[in-house]
Structure formats: C-alpha cells, structure tokens
Design an enzyme around this catalytic site. Structure first.
Site, PDB file in Angstrom:
ATOM      1  N   HIS A   1      -3.972  -3.929  32.724  1.00 24.79           N
ATOM      2  CA  HIS A   1      -4.213  -5.345  32.422  1.00 24.79           C
ATOM      3  C   HIS A   1      -5.698  -5.619  32.195  1.00 24.79           C
ATOM      4  O   HIS A   1      -6.531  -5.377  33.074  1.00 24.79           O
ATOM      5  CB  HIS A   1      -3.710  -6.165  33.615  1.00 24.79           C
ATOM      6  CG  HIS A   1      -3.792  -7.634  33.450  1.00 24.79           C
ATOM      7  ND1 HIS A   1      -4.425  -8.460  34.352  1.00 24.79           N
ATOM      8  CD2 HIS A   1      -3.290  -8.446  32.493  1.00 24.79           C
ATOM      9  CE1 HIS A   1      -4.311  -9.709  33.962  1.00 24.79           C
ATOM     10  NE2 HIS A   1      -3.632  -9.739  32.840  1.00 24.79           N
ATOM     11  N   ARG A   2      -6.026  -6.089  31.010  1.00 32.40           N
ATOM     12  CA  ARG A   2      -7.431  -6.301  30.603  1.00 32.40           C
ATOM     13  C   ARG A   2      -8.224  -5.001  30.733  1.00 32.40           C
ATOM     14  O   ARG A   2      -9.416  -5.016  31.066  1.00 32.40           O
ATOM     15  CB  ARG A   2      -8.096  -7.422  31.417  1.00 32.40           C
ATOM     16  CG  ARG A   2      -7.273  -8.701  31.527  1.00 32.40           C
ATOM     17  CD  ARG A   2      -7.947  -9.786  32.339  1.00 32.40           C
ATOM     18  NE  ARG A   2      -7.006 -10.838  32.723  1.00 32.40           N
ATOM     19  CZ  ARG A   2      -7.257 -11.840  33.550  1.00 32.40           C
ATOM     20  NH1 ARG A   2      -8.468 -11.963  34.070  1.00 32.40           N
ATOM     21  NH2 ARG A   2      -6.329 -12.731  33.850  1.00 32.40           N
TER      22      ARG A   2
ATOM     23  N   GLU B   1      -3.791  -3.888  27.991  1.00 34.44           N
ATOM     24  CA  GLU B   1      -3.556  -5.283  27.591  1.00 34.44           C
ATOM     25  C   GLU B   1      -4.900  -5.945  27.375  1.00 34.44           C
ATOM     26  O   GLU B   1      -5.891  -5.588  28.032  1.00 34.44           O
ATOM     27  CB  GLU B   1      -2.777  -5.986  28.713  1.00 34.44           C
ATOM     28  CG  GLU B   1      -2.298  -7.397  28.383  1.00 34.44           C
ATOM     29  CD  GLU B   1      -3.169  -8.511  28.903  1.00 34.44           C
ATOM     30  OE1 GLU B   1      -2.762  -9.679  28.794  1.00 34.44           O
ATOM     31  OE2 GLU B   1      -4.302  -8.228  29.413  1.00 34.44           O
TER      32      GLU B   1
ATOM     33  N   ASP C   1      -6.936  -9.901  25.746  1.00 37.60           N
ATOM     34  CA  ASP C   1      -6.821 -11.313  25.378  1.00 37.60           C
ATOM     35  C   ASP C   1      -7.737 -11.572  24.188  1.00 37.60           C
ATOM     36  O   ASP C   1      -8.895 -11.165  24.204  1.00 37.60           O
ATOM     37  CB  ASP C   1      -7.257 -12.202  26.550  1.00 37.60           C
ATOM     38  CG  ASP C   1      -6.470 -11.916  27.806  1.00 37.60           C
ATOM     39  OD1 ASP C   1      -5.317 -12.345  27.901  1.00 37.60           O
ATOM     40  OD2 ASP C   1      -7.031 -11.241  28.704  1.00 37.60           O
TER      41      ASP C   1
ATOM     42  N   HIS D   1     -10.744 -13.307  28.270  1.00 39.53           N
ATOM     43  CA  HIS D   1      -9.603 -14.017  28.861  1.00 39.53           C
ATOM     44  C   HIS D   1      -9.799 -15.521  28.894  1.00 39.53           C
ATOM     45  O   HIS D   1      -8.942 -16.281  28.431  1.00 39.53           O
ATOM     46  CB  HIS D   1      -9.339 -13.513  30.283  1.00 39.53           C
ATOM     47  CG  HIS D   1      -8.229 -14.244  30.945  1.00 39.53           C
ATOM     48  ND1 HIS D   1      -8.421 -15.391  31.685  1.00 39.53           N
ATOM     49  CD2 HIS D   1      -6.886 -14.014  30.943  1.00 39.53           C
ATOM     50  CE1 HIS D   1      -7.252 -15.829  32.128  1.00 39.53           C
ATOM     51  NE2 HIS D   1      -6.312 -15.014  31.690  1.00 39.53           N
TER      52      HIS D   1
ATOM     53  N   GLU E   1      -2.696  -9.935  23.575  1.00 40.49           N
ATOM     54  CA  GLU E   1      -2.319 -11.328  23.823  1.00 40.49           C
ATOM     55  C   GLU E   1      -3.173 -12.271  23.000  1.00 40.49           C
ATOM     56  O   GLU E   1      -4.407 -12.228  23.075  1.00 40.49           O
ATOM     57  CB  GLU E   1      -2.459 -11.681  25.315  1.00 40.49           C
ATOM     58  CG  GLU E   1      -2.053 -13.146  25.539  1.00 40.49           C
ATOM     59  CD  GLU E   1      -2.232 -13.647  26.964  1.00 40.49           C
ATOM     60  OE1 GLU E   1      -2.408 -12.821  27.882  1.00 40.49           O
ATOM     61  OE2 GLU E   1      -2.189 -14.883  27.137  1.00 40.49           O
TER      62      GLU E   1
ATOM     63  N   LYS F   1      -4.542 -15.549  23.085  1.00 36.08           N
ATOM     64  CA  LYS F   1      -4.777 -16.455  24.221  1.00 36.08           C
ATOM     65  C   LYS F   1      -5.097 -17.864  23.720  1.00 36.08           C
ATOM     66  O   LYS F   1      -5.852 -18.021  22.769  1.00 36.08           O
ATOM     67  CB  LYS F   1      -5.926 -15.872  25.052  1.00 36.08           C
ATOM     68  CG  LYS F   1      -6.322 -16.670  26.259  1.00 36.08           C
ATOM     69  CD  LYS F   1      -5.186 -16.813  27.241  1.00 36.08           C
ATOM     70  CE  LYS F   1      -5.054 -15.649  28.175  1.00 36.08           C
ATOM     71  NZ  LYS F   1      -3.878 -15.776  29.074  1.00 36.08           N
TER      72      LYS F   1
ATOM     73  N   ASP G   1      -3.719  -4.721  37.184  1.00 32.19           N
ATOM     74  CA  ASP G   1      -5.155  -4.427  37.241  1.00 32.19           C
ATOM     75  C   ASP G   1      -5.412  -3.061  37.879  1.00 32.19           C
ATOM     76  O   ASP G   1      -6.493  -2.505  37.736  1.00 32.19           O
ATOM     77  CB  ASP G   1      -5.879  -5.478  38.098  1.00 32.19           C
ATOM     78  CG  ASP G   1      -5.706  -6.901  37.599  1.00 32.19           C
ATOM     79  OD1 ASP G   1      -5.391  -7.089  36.409  1.00 32.19           O
ATOM     80  OD2 ASP G   1      -5.893  -7.829  38.423  1.00 32.19           O
TER      81      ASP G   1
HETATM   82  O1  G3P Z   1      -0.186  -9.790  30.006  1.00 32.00           O
HETATM   83  C1  G3P Z   1       0.163 -10.768  30.893  1.00 32.00           C
HETATM   84  C2  G3P Z   1      -0.960 -11.531  31.504  1.00 32.00           C
HETATM   85  O2  G3P Z   1      -2.174 -11.099  30.982  1.00 32.00           O
HETATM   86  C3  G3P Z   1      -0.828 -12.972  31.319  1.00 32.00           C
HETATM   87  O3  G3P Z   1      -1.701 -13.704  32.097  1.00 32.00           O
HETATM   88  O4  G3P Z   1      -3.730 -15.036  32.486  1.00 32.00           O
HETATM   89  O5  G3P Z   1      -3.806 -12.579  32.781  1.00 32.00           O
HETATM   90  O6  G3P Z   1      -3.654 -13.533  30.508  1.00 32.00           O
HETATM   91  P1  G3P Z   1      -3.283 -13.695  31.955  1.00 32.00           P
HETATM   92 CA    CA Z   2      -3.570 -11.600  29.183  1.00 30.57          CA
END
Ligand code: G3P
Ligand code: CA
Length: 293
Positions: free
Chosen positions: A44-45, A71, A73, A86, A154, A156, A283
């Site tokens: 994640h990120r 992942e 944003d 993000h 994503e 965003k 994460d």
């Molecule tokens: O990939 C899912 C997750 O990233 C969504 O929430 O706020 O971390 O972008 P957020």
């Molecule tokens: Ca995200």
C-alpha cells in the site's frame, strides 16, 4: 483478479526463494485455511510502513522485499501533470509549508509539477529519507516497470480533477502501460468514485478496474457491469459479503475479486484471508505475507 493474483503471488514467492504454491482459489472451493498462500499481497503506497509513502523509494523497497504489486494514489497538479500523492494537500508529507509559507492551504491543484518536484517528501518520515520527491505519474510508471512490478493505481479525489480519468489513461498509454502485456497482467485502476471507475471502463474496456467501497449486496450486480473488483475496507466485510461478491462475474466474464485494505497485522490478515479475499492491501507486506503466505 484471480489470474493476476496467482501469477503475482508466485512471482513474489519465487523472488524470496520460497516454495512455489499453486492452485486456483475457486475451482476446488477448499476451506479457507486450505487456500492460504494464494492471497495476493499488495504494498500500500509502496512499502509505506518502512519508507515514505508513494515515493520511488517505497516502490523500490517493496521490490527488494519481494513484492511485485504496489498501490498508489494519483492526483493532478496545477499545470495538468499527474503526480503520485495520497492527500489533496501537500502539507502532511512534504516541507511545502516551510518552502511556500504564503500559499496555504497548500493544495496539490494549486502547485505546478515543477514546484512539487522541489519539495522534500522524505524528511517527515525520517531523516534517512531526506530528499525523496513526490514523483510524477510518468516517473512512477517508469520505476515500477523497471522493477518489473505491477500497479494498483488509485485515481484519488476525482471530483477535484474533472477529466482525470482520460488524463491517467493518456499517461499510461504514453508510458506503454496500455499494451497487451501490461493490461493483461500488470495493471488495475481503482477509485472510490463509481463514476470514475465507470468512465475508465468506458474509455478502455480492456483495463481491469476496481471500486473502492462496500456496496450493498443488492447493488453489486450493477457494479459488476463496469468493475472487476470490489475493494472494501477490512472493517466492513464478512465471509458472507466476500462470497456475495464472488458469486458475480465482472465485465470480463471472470469472478469479481475482492482486495481489502488496509490490514497491517497478522491477526487481521488471517481474519480476512479466512473470509476468502483475493488480495490484502497493506503497509506491512512482510507481516501479511508471513501470516497468510
Ligand atoms: O487501496 C486502498 C486504499 O488505498 C484506499 O484508501 O485512503 O489509503 O487511499 P486510502
Ligand atoms: Ca490509495
């Protein structure tokens, strides 16, 4: 999607020298404990518990840890350039307040890409990361490709950036990410905006898409017309909900998949794995891999 999940999981396992685990999740309908090991782990990120989120350093670290799915944003700067960040503001993860004290509230959309490129996006996370930058989407795609990684992209806050769906697809195309190999195995585009996911599907029906959220079960068939994945918060799901999603086929004729977020501890990973999710967005990909891999 499952095909992507199996390939990605296998690649990650090979990368760390672990035993290769194979076997479709759905075909034999095994008990949840029996299918552990097939679940996709998505950084994640980037590996954001260990490196500043959404930076090239976080992507590189995920690669070194053996994770090929990351992942990110995507948002849009003042001059139209797409950047990877993000928040819709720059203050939390950069030194923008010190650099541009007169430009509150320091929104991404109020800064040019050239200005954003000068910001320090690493020091907030730790002095060892000083000098990390907010990457443009172009820079990011090149790095993910160089690392032979795959991307859960994503879009965003699309309501802030009209037309960002087409912009994103344009950059992906320019960087070679809409060729057959990438579309088939390396790319998913997701958003909390259902209209955005629908638009991406309309513009590029071949691209795998994901909706971020937990639609009511009764509404899932409508989503299945334009999204391949339903990606909910882990706090909102049950085994029954995952099964309800799995009963449907998406626009590409395959079972709808579920990747849940953001699961950072072993117990939570085992819990959602037992629900039968296809992917876990985390994460701490090492923690999740150790728990369910
Ligand atoms: O990939 C899912 C997750 O990233 C969504 O929430 O706020 O971390 O972008 P957020
Ligand atoms: Ca995200």
């Amino acid at each position: 999607m499952y095909v992507c999940s199996a390939a990605a999981t296998s690649a990650a396992l090979l990368a760390i020298g672990a035993t290769l685990l194979t076997g479709p999740v759905a075909q034999a309908a095994p008990a949840a404990g029996d299918r552990r090991g097939d679940t996709l782990v998505i950084a994640h990120r980037g590996a954001s518990a260990y490196a500043p989120e959404n930076t090239l350093a976080a992507v590189d670290l995920a690669a070194r840890m053996g994770f090929d799915w990351v992942e990110n944003d995507v948002q849009r700067a003042k001059d139209g350039e797409l950047v990877v960040l993000h928040d819709d503001g720059l203050a939390r993860t950069t030194d923008v307040e010190q650099r541009y004290p007169d430009r509150a509230p320091w929104k991404v959309k109020d800064f040019t890409a050239a200005e954003i490129a000068t910001l320090d996006a690493g020091s907030w996370f730790g002095s060892a990361w000083a000098g990390a930058r907010v990457p443009t989407l172009t820079e990011y795609l090149r790095r993910v490709d160089r690392n032979d990684q795959r991307l859960l992209l994503e879009i965003k806050r699309p309501e802030l950036y009209p037309g960002i769906e087409a912009d994103t697809l344009r950059v992906l195309r320019e960087q070679g990410w809409l060729d057959r190999a990438h579309v088939k195995r390396k790319l998913v585009i997701q958003s909390f905006g259902a209209d955005t996911v629908r638009t991406v599907h309309r513009l590029r029906p071949d691209v795998v898409t994901g909706f971020l959220g937990t639609p009511a079960v009764a509404d899932l068939p409508a989503y299945a017309a334009f999204t391949d994945q339903i990606n909910p918060s882990h706090t909102t799901i049950t085994a029954g909900y995952v099964a309800a999603v799995h009963r449907l086929k998406g626009p590409h004729g395959k079972r709808l998949a579920v990747s849940t977020w953001t699961v950072n501890d072993a117990a939570g990973a085992v819990r959602v794995d037992d629900f039968g999710v296809d992917g876990i967005i985390t994460d701490r990909p090492d923690v999740v891999r150790d728990a369910v891999g």
